[in-house]
Motif scaffolding. Structure first.
Motif, short mmCIF file in Angstrom:
data_model
loop_
_atom_site.label_atom_id
_atom_site.label_comp_id
_atom_site.label_asym_id
_atom_site.label_seq_id
_atom_site.Cartn_x
_atom_site.Cartn_y
_atom_site.Cartn_z
N ASP A 16 0.83 -1.19 0.00
CA ASP A 16 0.00 0.00 0.00
C ASP A 16 0.87 1.25 0.00
OD1 ASP A 16 0.96 0.21 2.60
OD2 ASP A 16 -0.99 -0.01 3.55
N ALA A 17 0.25 2.43 -0.03
CA ALA A 17 0.99 3.68 -0.11
C ALA A 17 1.86 3.90 1.12
CB ALA A 17 0.03 4.85 -0.31
N VAL A 18 1.38 3.53 2.30
CA VAL A 18 2.16 3.73 3.53
C VAL A 18 3.42 2.86 3.51
CG1 VAL A 18 2.17 3.46 6.04
CG2 VAL A 18 0.19 4.44 4.91
N LYS A 21 5.89 4.31 1.10
CA LYS A 21 6.64 5.44 1.64
C LYS A 21 7.76 4.98 2.57
CE LYS A 21 3.39 9.22 1.27
NZ LYS A 21 4.27 10.22 0.70
N GLU A 24 10.53 3.76 0.35
CA GLU A 24 11.19 4.91 -0.26
C GLU A 24 12.12 5.60 0.74
OE1 GLU A 24 9.74 8.45 -3.14
OE2 GLU A 24 8.64 8.28 -1.24
N GLN A 58 -5.42 0.27 -6.08
CA GLN A 58 -4.29 0.21 -5.16
C GLN A 58 -2.99 0.61 -5.86
OE1 GLN A 58 -4.90 -0.10 -2.13
NE2 GLN A 58 -2.92 -0.35 -1.21
N GLN A 61 -2.83 4.37 -6.11
CA GLN A 61 -2.54 4.97 -4.80
C GLN A 61 -1.06 4.85 -4.46
OE1 GLN A 61 -5.30 2.80 -2.36
NE2 GLN A 61 -6.96 4.25 -2.72
N ILE A 62 -0.47 3.71 -4.74
CA ILE A 62 0.94 3.49 -4.43
C ILE A 62 1.82 4.36 -5.31
CG2 ILE A 62 2.83 1.81 -4.54
CD1 ILE A 62 0.69 -0.35 -3.82
N THR A 63 1.61 4.33 -6.63
CA THR A 63 2.50 5.06 -7.53
C THR A 63 2.37 6.57 -7.36
OG1 THR A 63 0.90 4.94 -9.36
CG2 THR A 63 2.59 3.22 -9.25
N GLN A 64 1.23 7.06 -6.96
CA GLN A 64 1.05 8.49 -6.75
C GLN A 64 1.64 8.96 -5.42
OE1 GLN A 64 -3.08 9.45 -7.42
NE2 GLN A 64 -3.02 8.58 -9.47
N ALA A 65 1.82 8.05 -4.49
CA ALA A 65 2.29 8.43 -3.15
C ALA A 65 3.81 8.54 -3.05
CB ALA A 65 1.81 7.41 -2.12
N ILE A 66 4.54 7.91 -3.98
CA ILE A 66 6.00 7.89 -3.87
C ILE A 66 6.65 8.30 -5.18
CG2 ILE A 66 5.97 6.16 -2.03
CD1 ILE A 66 6.71 4.06 -4.07
#
Length: 103
Positions: A16-18, A21, A24, A58, A61-66
Motif C-alpha cells: 500500500d501507499a504507507v 513510503k 522509499e 491500489q 494509490q501506491i505510484t502516486q504516493a511515492i
C-alpha cells in the motif's frame, strides 16, 4: 568487478501507499508491489482481490504516493492473452514502471 548492468539492486515489496513510503524512506531505488494485495482485506491470497477493482486502484494509490519506480508483480496475469493485454494496460494506467508476469 561487477559491471553496472550486472549489479544487484534491492527492491523491497510493499502492498500500500504507507508501506511504499517506508520503502522509499529506506533509500532504495525501486520497489515491487507484493504478489498479494489481499492483505488489505485480511484474507489469504486465494483470489479475493479483483484485478480491475482493487488492484488498479491500489496501484494508482501506491505510484502516486511515492517518487521511486514501482514494479508490479503480475502474478499469473489473469490466465489468457486478452487478460494479459488488459493487465498491461492497467499497469500503464496505474503508473507502474514495469510488470513481472509469472505464468
Amino acid at each position: 568487478m561487477i559491471s553496472e548492468s550486472a549489479a544487484v539492486y534491492r527492491g523491497p515489496a510493499c502492498f500500500d501507499a504507507v508501506s511504499g513510503k517506508l520503502v522509499e524512506k529506506a533509500g532504495v531505488q525501486f520497489r515491487f508491489t507484493s504478489g498479494s494485495l489481499a492483505v488489505l482485506l485480511g484474507l489469504p491470497d486465494i483470489g479475493h482481490i479483483s484485478y480491475h477493482g482493487e488492484m488498479v486502484i491500489q496501484g494508482c494509490q501506491i505510484t502516486q504516493a511515492i517518487a521511486i519506480l514501482v514494479i508490479r508483480n503480475g502474478d499469473n496475469v489473469y490466465k489468457n492473452a486478452m487478460n494479459v493485454r488488459s493487465t498491461v494496460k492497467g499497469c500503464i494506467q496505474s503508473g507502474f514502471a514495469g510488470i513481472i508476469p509469472e505464468d
